[in-house]
Design a protein around this motif. Structure first.
Motif, PDB file in Angstrom:
ATOM      1  N   VAL A  22       0.750  -1.257   0.035  1.00  0.00           N
ATOM      2  CA  VAL A  22       0.028   0.045  -0.053  1.00  0.00           C
ATOM      3  C   VAL A  22       0.867   1.118  -0.020  1.00  0.00           C
ATOM      4  O   VAL A  22       0.729   2.291  -0.498  1.00  0.00           O
ATOM      5  CB  VAL A  22      -0.699  -0.045   1.270  1.00  0.00           C
ATOM      6  N   LEU A  23       2.000   1.306   0.850  1.00  0.00           N
ATOM      7  CA  LEU A  23       2.963   2.379   1.034  1.00  0.00           C
ATOM      8  C   LEU A  23       3.654   2.605  -0.401  1.00  0.00           C
ATOM      9  O   LEU A  23       3.640   3.776  -1.122  1.00  0.00           O
ATOM     10  CB  LEU A  23       3.816   2.213   1.931  1.00  0.00           C
ATOM     11  N   THR A  24       4.103   1.317  -1.071  1.00  0.00           N
ATOM     12  CA  THR A  24       4.759   1.655  -2.598  1.00  0.00           C
ATOM     13  C   THR A  24       3.661   2.230  -3.478  1.00  0.00           C
ATOM     14  O   THR A  24       4.295   3.228  -4.346  1.00  0.00           O
ATOM     15  CB  THR A  24       4.865   0.091  -3.060  1.00  0.00           C
ATOM     16  N   TRP A  25       2.413   1.893  -3.538  1.00  0.00           N
ATOM     17  CA  TRP A  25       1.499   2.487  -4.498  1.00  0.00           C
ATOM     18  C   TRP A  25       1.231   3.647  -4.382  1.00  0.00           C
ATOM     19  O   TRP A  25       0.997   4.398  -5.177  1.00  0.00           O
ATOM     20  CB  TRP A  25       0.606   1.352  -4.867  1.00  0.00           C
ATOM     21  N   SER A  26       1.091   3.817  -2.950  1.00  0.00           N
ATOM     22  CA  SER A  26       0.515   5.368  -2.759  1.00  0.00           C
ATOM     23  C   SER A  26       1.713   6.321  -3.131  1.00  0.00           C
ATOM     24  O   SER A  26       1.453   7.354  -3.452  1.00  0.00           O
ATOM     25  CB  SER A  26       0.281   5.277  -1.275  1.00  0.00           C
ATOM     26  N   LEU A  27       2.869   5.917  -2.745  1.00  0.00           N
ATOM     27  CA  LEU A  27       4.266   6.852  -3.133  1.00  0.00           C
ATOM     28  C   LEU A  27       4.206   7.178  -4.645  1.00  0.00           C
ATOM     29  O   LEU A  27       4.654   8.130  -5.171  1.00  0.00           O
ATOM     30  CB  LEU A  27       5.635   6.386  -2.516  1.00  0.00           C
ATOM     31  N   ILE A  28       4.160   5.769  -5.179  1.00  0.00           N
ATOM     32  CA  ILE A  28       4.110   6.016  -6.774  1.00  0.00           C
ATOM     33  C   ILE A  28       3.134   6.725  -7.414  1.00  0.00           C
ATOM     34  O   ILE A  28       3.459   8.001  -8.361  1.00  0.00           O
ATOM     35  CB  ILE A  28       3.878   4.470  -7.353  1.00  0.00           C
ATOM     36  N   LEU A  29       1.914   6.931  -6.913  1.00  0.00           N
ATOM     37  CA  LEU A  29       0.848   7.725  -7.208  1.00  0.00           C
ATOM     38  C   LEU A  29       1.124   9.306  -6.779  1.00  0.00           C
ATOM     39  O   LEU A  29       1.203  10.244  -7.560  1.00  0.00           O
ATOM     40  CB  LEU A  29      -0.490   7.410  -6.842  1.00  0.00           C
ATOM     41  N   ILE A  30       1.459   9.484  -5.701  1.00  0.00           N
ATOM     42  CA  ILE A  30       1.813  10.651  -5.039  1.00  0.00           C
ATOM     43  C   ILE A  30       3.177  11.335  -5.903  1.00  0.00           C
ATOM     44  O   ILE A  30       3.099  12.378  -6.270  1.00  0.00           O
ATOM     45  CB  ILE A  30       2.014  10.726  -3.564  1.00  0.00           C
ATOM     46  N   LYS A  31       4.384  10.597  -6.060  1.00  0.00           N
ATOM     47  CA  LYS A  31       5.333  11.020  -6.671  1.00  0.00           C
ATOM     48  C   LYS A  31       5.242  11.334  -8.379  1.00  0.00           C
ATOM     49  O   LYS A  31       5.568  12.423  -8.635  1.00  0.00           O
ATOM     50  CB  LYS A  31       6.508  10.132  -6.454  1.00  0.00           C
ATOM     51  N   GLY A  32       4.202  10.555  -8.839  1.00  0.00           N
ATOM     52  CA  GLY A  32       3.967  10.690 -10.223  1.00  0.00           C
ATOM     53  C   GLY A  32       3.318  11.737 -10.288  1.00  0.00           C
ATOM     54  O   GLY A  32       3.454  12.534 -11.386  1.00  0.00           O
ATOM     55  N   TRP A  33       2.236  12.065  -9.395  1.00  0.00           N
ATOM     56  CA  TRP A  33       1.475  13.234  -9.565  1.00  0.00           C
ATOM     57  C   TRP A  33       2.314  14.660  -9.141  1.00  0.00           C
ATOM     58  O   TRP A  33       2.219  15.598  -9.797  1.00  0.00           O
ATOM     59  CB  TRP A  33       0.273  13.285  -8.532  1.00  0.00           C
ATOM     60  N   GLN A  34       3.333  14.561  -8.323  1.00  0.00           N
ATOM     61  CA  GLN A  34       4.357  15.639  -8.101  1.00  0.00           C
ATOM     62  C   GLN A  34       5.011  15.996  -9.343  1.00  0.00           C
ATOM     63  O   GLN A  34       5.141  17.145  -9.661  1.00  0.00           O
ATOM     64  CB  GLN A  34       4.971  15.325  -6.963  1.00  0.00           C
ATOM     65  N   HIS A  35       5.519  14.821  -9.896  1.00  0.00           N
ATOM     66  CA  HIS A  35       6.296  15.163 -11.032  1.00  0.00           C
ATOM     67  C   HIS A  35       5.843  15.777 -12.346  1.00  0.00           C
ATOM     68  O   HIS A  35       6.267  16.848 -12.939  1.00  0.00           O
ATOM     69  CB  HIS A  35       7.385  13.988 -11.331  1.00  0.00           C
ATOM     70  N   TRP A  36       4.575  15.304 -12.257  1.00  0.00           N
ATOM     71  CA  TRP A  36       3.673  15.622 -13.591  1.00  0.00           C
ATOM     72  C   TRP A  36       3.401  17.252 -13.262  1.00  0.00           C
ATOM     73  O   TRP A  36       3.395  18.039 -14.048  1.00  0.00           O
ATOM     74  CB  TRP A  36       2.413  14.923 -13.574  1.00  0.00           C
ATOM     75  N   ARG A  37       3.002  17.422 -11.996  1.00  0.00           N
ATOM     76  CA  ARG A  37       2.628  18.937 -11.586  1.00  0.00           C
ATOM     77  C   ARG A  37       3.596  20.006 -11.794  1.00  0.00           C
ATOM     78  O   ARG A  37       3.716  20.923 -12.222  1.00  0.00           O
ATOM     79  CB  ARG A  37       2.133  18.829 -10.250  1.00  0.00           C
ATOM     80  N   ILE A  38       4.906  19.517 -11.397  1.00  0.00           N
ATOM     81  CA  ILE A  38       6.025  20.464 -11.513  1.00  0.00           C
ATOM     82  C   ILE A  38       6.509  20.810 -12.956  1.00  0.00           C
ATOM     83  O   ILE A  38       6.825  21.759 -13.231  1.00  0.00           O
ATOM     84  CB  ILE A  38       7.198  20.164 -10.485  1.00  0.00           C
ATOM     85  N   ALA A  39       6.060  19.687 -13.571  1.00  0.00           N
ATOM     86  CA  ALA A  39       6.698  19.671 -15.007  1.00  0.00           C
ATOM     87  C   ALA A  39       5.882  20.631 -15.698  1.00  0.00           C
ATOM     88  O   ALA A  39       6.273  21.543 -16.713  1.00  0.00           O
ATOM     89  CB  ALA A  39       6.629  18.278 -15.693  1.00  0.00           C
ATOM     90  N   GLN A  40       4.631  20.677 -15.618  1.00  0.00           N
ATOM     91  CA  GLN A  40       3.401  21.340 -16.102  1.00  0.00           C
ATOM     92  C   GLN A  40       3.653  22.912 -15.560  1.00  0.00           C
ATOM     93  O   GLN A  40       3.866  23.931 -16.490  1.00  0.00           O
ATOM     94  CB  GLN A  40       2.167  21.164 -15.710  1.00  0.00           C
ATOM     95  N   GLN A  41       3.974  23.010 -14.270  1.00  0.00           N
ATOM     96  CA  GLN A  41       4.357  24.612 -13.691  1.00  0.00           C
ATOM     97  C   GLN A  41       5.401  25.068 -14.302  1.00  0.00           C
ATOM     98  O   GLN A  41       5.544  26.214 -14.559  1.00  0.00           O
ATOM     99  CB  GLN A  41       4.250  24.355 -12.120  1.00  0.00           C
TER     100      GLN A  41
END
Length: 235
Positions: A22-41
């Motif tokens: 659960v921790l692994t997939w939660s971090l994958i989703l969170i980090k994926g969203w973080q990198h996508w968001r900062i790339a757009q910003q």
């Protein structure tokens, strides 16, 4: 070792691996969203920054979010604070050194933000197989104990308990593989983002050098009308 304790250890191991997953997939989703968001910003801010007619207009950009925007804001704050008068140790640097110091500190902050969670992924990827193996060892002990009580070593008696004991190892490997792949992927993204930050900081220092490491007041900043820059002249 009692059957209850062995069962408790095996079940606890599987529950721990479930939490790791659960921790692994939660971090994958969170980090994926973080990198996508900062790339757009950063893409949005980069277009606005380089479209500005001068450094003063870039400093006045509204709705500036993202790592590069914060990096630029730190640089602008350093340029505004370097008025040539030494008040304390913080302002005892020359203009270029003060600017580079602020940019370097902000880059470290952004990298620490992107590094968050990677240690957890690395830890899960490296320990999950051993946690699964730990459960398997006690599962095999339980299986062998059951076989001895059955007083038979036929394949029908042995295969079932041993196969169930090996489930923990399989689950441990299944948990570790996504964690390791995600860690390597986000570590690569971190290195690329760090390189982008360094490039932006270098370009910012070069632009500031052309302006004498100063930000002019808004009243003296060039105004752009249909792509033509001119200074407002007081009547």
């Amino acid at each position: 070792m009692s059957e209850f304790l062995t069962t408790l250890i095996v079940d606890g191991t599987l529950w721990a691996l479930g939490v790791f997953s659960v921790l692994t997939w939660s971090l994958i989703l969170i980090k994926g969203w973080q990198h996508w968001r900062i790339a757009q910003q950063d893409r949005r801010y980069g277009k606005a920054f380089w479209a500005a007619a001068c450094l003063e207009q870039a400093a006045a950009l509204d709705d500036a979010t993202g790592p590069q925007a914060r990096l630029a804001a730190s640089g602008f704050a350093a340029l505004r604070g370097s008025d040539g008068t030494v008040h304390d140790l913080e302002h005892s640097w020359d203009r270029q050194e003060l600017l580079e110091r602020h940019l370097r500190q902000q880059i470290h902050k952004e990298r620490r933000s992107l590094e968050s969670g990677l240690a957890v992924l690395a830890s899960i990827g490296s320990t999950a197989p051993f946690v699964g193996l730990f459960g398997t060892v006690f599962g095999i002990i339980h299986a062998l104990s059951a076989i001895s009580h059955a007083a038979s070593a036929s394949i029908d008696v042995v295969a079932g308990p041993i196969g169930e004991a090996l489930i923990a190892t399989g689950v441990g490997i299944a948990v570790a593989v996504p964690a390791v792949l995600a860690y390597n992927f986000f570590l690569r993204r971190l290195k690329l983002a760090g390189a982008d930050f360094d490039d932006f900081a270098t370009d910012f220092v070069n632009l500031a050098q052309q302006n004498g490491f100063r930000i002019r007041p808004a009243a003296n900043a060039p105004t752009v009308v249909r792509g033509v820059a001119f200074k407002e002249v007081a009547a």
